[in-house]
Design an enzyme around this catalytic site. Structure first.
Site, PDB file in Angstrom:
ATOM      1  N   ARG A  61       0.927  -1.246   0.020  1.00 33.22           N
ATOM      2  CA  ARG A  61      -0.021   0.067   0.152  1.00 33.22           C
ATOM      3  C   ARG A  61       0.698   1.089   0.097  1.00 33.22           C
ATOM      4  O   ARG A  61       0.681   2.233  -0.768  1.00 33.22           O
ATOM      5  CB  ARG A  61      -0.770   0.120   1.290  1.00 33.22           C
ATOM      6  CG  ARG A  61      -2.179  -0.642   1.206  1.00 33.22           C
ATOM      7  CD  ARG A  61      -2.429  -1.305   2.403  1.00 33.22           C
ATOM      8  NE  ARG A  61      -1.585  -2.228   2.940  1.00 33.22           N
ATOM      9  CZ  ARG A  61      -1.560  -3.512   2.389  1.00 33.22           C
ATOM     10  NH1 ARG A  61      -2.560  -3.978   1.761  1.00 33.22           N
ATOM     11  NH2 ARG A  61      -0.479  -4.337   2.722  1.00 33.22           N
ATOM     12  N   THR A  62       1.766   1.419   0.913  1.00 35.44           N
ATOM     13  CA  THR A  62       2.603   2.619   1.063  1.00 35.44           C
ATOM     14  C   THR A  62       3.193   2.943  -0.233  1.00 35.44           C
ATOM     15  O   THR A  62       3.183   4.023  -0.603  1.00 35.44           O
ATOM     16  CB  THR A  62       3.486   2.652   2.232  1.00 35.44           C
ATOM     17  OG1 THR A  62       2.982   2.109   3.495  1.00 35.44           O
ATOM     18  CG2 THR A  62       3.981   3.877   2.512  1.00 35.44           C
ATOM     19  N   LYS A  90      25.916  -4.165  -2.018  1.00 35.80           N
ATOM     20  CA  LYS A  90      27.473  -4.153  -2.178  1.00 35.80           C
ATOM     21  C   LYS A  90      28.050  -3.512  -1.058  1.00 35.80           C
ATOM     22  O   LYS A  90      29.257  -3.442  -1.187  1.00 35.80           O
ATOM     23  CB  LYS A  90      27.993  -3.603  -3.425  1.00 35.80           C
ATOM     24  CG  LYS A  90      27.274  -3.973  -4.808  1.00 35.80           C
ATOM     25  CD  LYS A  90      27.958  -3.353  -5.996  1.00 35.80           C
ATOM     26  CE  LYS A  90      26.645  -3.409  -7.045  1.00 35.80           C
ATOM     27  NZ  LYS A  90      27.130  -2.323  -8.040  1.00 35.80           N
ATOM     28  N   ARG A 121      11.218   3.753   3.155  1.00 32.98           N
ATOM     29  CA  ARG A 121      10.943   2.863   4.253  1.00 32.98           C
ATOM     30  C   ARG A 121      12.253   2.209   4.665  1.00 32.98           C
ATOM     31  O   ARG A 121      13.125   1.650   3.452  1.00 32.98           O
ATOM     32  CB  ARG A 121      10.126   1.923   3.828  1.00 32.98           C
ATOM     33  CG  ARG A 121       9.556   0.910   4.847  1.00 32.98           C
ATOM     34  CD  ARG A 121       8.351  -0.110   4.558  1.00 32.98           C
ATOM     35  NE  ARG A 121       7.294   0.733   4.876  1.00 32.98           N
ATOM     36  CZ  ARG A 121       5.997   0.052   4.973  1.00 32.98           C
ATOM     37  NH1 ARG A 121       6.001  -1.386   4.454  1.00 32.98           N
ATOM     38  NH2 ARG A 121       5.074   0.814   5.110  1.00 32.98           N
ATOM     39  N   HIS A 174       5.101   5.890  11.636  1.00 32.52           N
ATOM     40  CA  HIS A 174       4.683   5.564  10.175  1.00 32.52           C
ATOM     41  C   HIS A 174       3.567   6.887  10.004  1.00 32.52           C
ATOM     42  O   HIS A 174       2.456   6.787  10.099  1.00 32.52           O
ATOM     43  CB  HIS A 174       4.037   4.339  10.119  1.00 32.52           C
ATOM     44  CG  HIS A 174       3.725   3.934   8.567  1.00 32.52           C
ATOM     45  ND1 HIS A 174       3.768   4.533   7.597  1.00 32.52           N
ATOM     46  CD2 HIS A 174       3.229   2.567   8.096  1.00 32.52           C
ATOM     47  CE1 HIS A 174       3.464   3.844   6.391  1.00 32.52           C
ATOM     48  NE2 HIS A 174       3.166   2.727   6.703  1.00 32.52           N
TER      49      HIS A 174
END
Ligand code: CP
Length: 306
Positions: free
Chosen positions: A53-54, A82, A103, A131
């Site tokens: 969703r986000t 890396k 995120r 959030h």
């Protein structure tokens, strides 16, 4: 405008007027979601943790406003695999994008990124911490369905320990005088720091380890949450608590007429599918509201007036 070209890391930094302003902007976007006001802008979405969703609603928001989107949904395909540092990744992406939606699995990663980034950072979830865009869409959903953010009985159910959405919600709700009930198994209680936060900011709350008829019949909002398997260090504990509270349709027979059931999603078992057709079930519409709220957040972070 609330952000005026700044990052959105935590709702702690927003005044009540800022939050209400963002919700008002979201309402305008709900009336008219397609506007080419971000023509020429580039939005980067950096997702170091999974999301449906986000990420997709931020990307949809950018696309509907005429911006271009770059980014990744799997950090394993990037040079961070890396060994490139978060700082270097942010410095590179800020060469290309006007705003970065990120995120990350580490608490505090979004704040750190905002300290090194020349462009605004929007926190799309940092570990079990915050959030903020989810909270703004949760508030938008409450305001839309209840007509107010004050004087509500809000019941938070499930994983209150690791659930960043409930932590963010308390931060924002310090501005409003609603009452909270924290319903969680002992292992997943609301952390002490957030209970102290409530006390310091006058947020009224009670706690229980039971999710019963009395609680359901006296709630305006029931906010169910998923038990966050990915944050457990001991999977035996997860197995013990994963099905602690399951909301079923038969449990809603004495609910208030105005009750709305929210869930940030994804759900696993905590809301039975037989609830989906109950008029109180609002979680899919709640997720749709995320589009309008995120249109408002992106514009505000770019200091673009709606
Ligand atoms: N609510 C939420 O953050 O959902 P995603 O993990 O799918 O983005």
């Amino acid at each position: 405008m609330a952000l005026q070209g700044r990052s959105l890391i935590s709702l702690e930094e927003l005044a009540k007027e800022d939050i209400l302003d963002l919700l008002a902007q979201a309402s305008k976007f709900e009336s008219e979601p397609n506007r080419k006001i971000l023509d020429g802008k580039v939005v980067a979405t950096l997702f170091f943790e999974p999301s449906t969703r986000t990420r997709l609603s931020f990307e949809t928001a950018a696309n509907r406003l005429g911006a271009r989107v770059i980014g990744f949904s799997d950090a394993a395909t990037t040079s961070s695999s890396k060994g490139e540092s978060l700082k270097d990744t942010i410095m590179m992406v800020s060469n290309y994008a006007d705003v970065i939606v990120m995120r990350h699995y580490l608490e505090g990663a979004a704040r750190y990124a905002s300290e090194v980034s020349p462009v605004p950072i929007i926190n799309a979830g940092d570990g079990a911490n915050q959030h903020p865009s989810q909270t703004l869409l949760d508030l938008y959903s409450m305001l839309k369905t209840q007509g107010r953010l004050d004087d509500l009985d809000i019941t938070l159910v499930g994983d209150l320990k690791y659930g960043r959405t409930v932590h963010s919600m308390l931060t924002a709700m310090r501005h409003f005088s609603s009452r909270f009930r924290f319903i969680a198994p002992r292992e997943l209680e609301m952390p002490q720091e957030y209970k102290e936060y409530c006390t310091e900011h006058g947020i009224v709350f009670t706690e229980s380890h039971e999710f019963n008829d009395e609680i359901i019949s006296t709630s305006d909002i029931i906010y169910m949450t998923r038990v966050q398997k990915e944050r457990f260090t001991d999977l035996m504990v997860y197995e013990k608590v994963k099905n602690a509270f399951i909301l079923r349709n038969q449990m809603l027979s004495n609910a208030r007429e105005n009750l709305k059931i929210l869930h940030p999603l994804p759900r696993v078992n905590e809301i039975d599918q037989d609830v989906d057709s109950n008029p109180a079930a609002y979680y899919f519409k709640q997720a749709k509201n995320g589009l309008y709220v995120r249109e408002a957040i992106i514009c505000d972070s770019l200091n673009i007036k709606v």
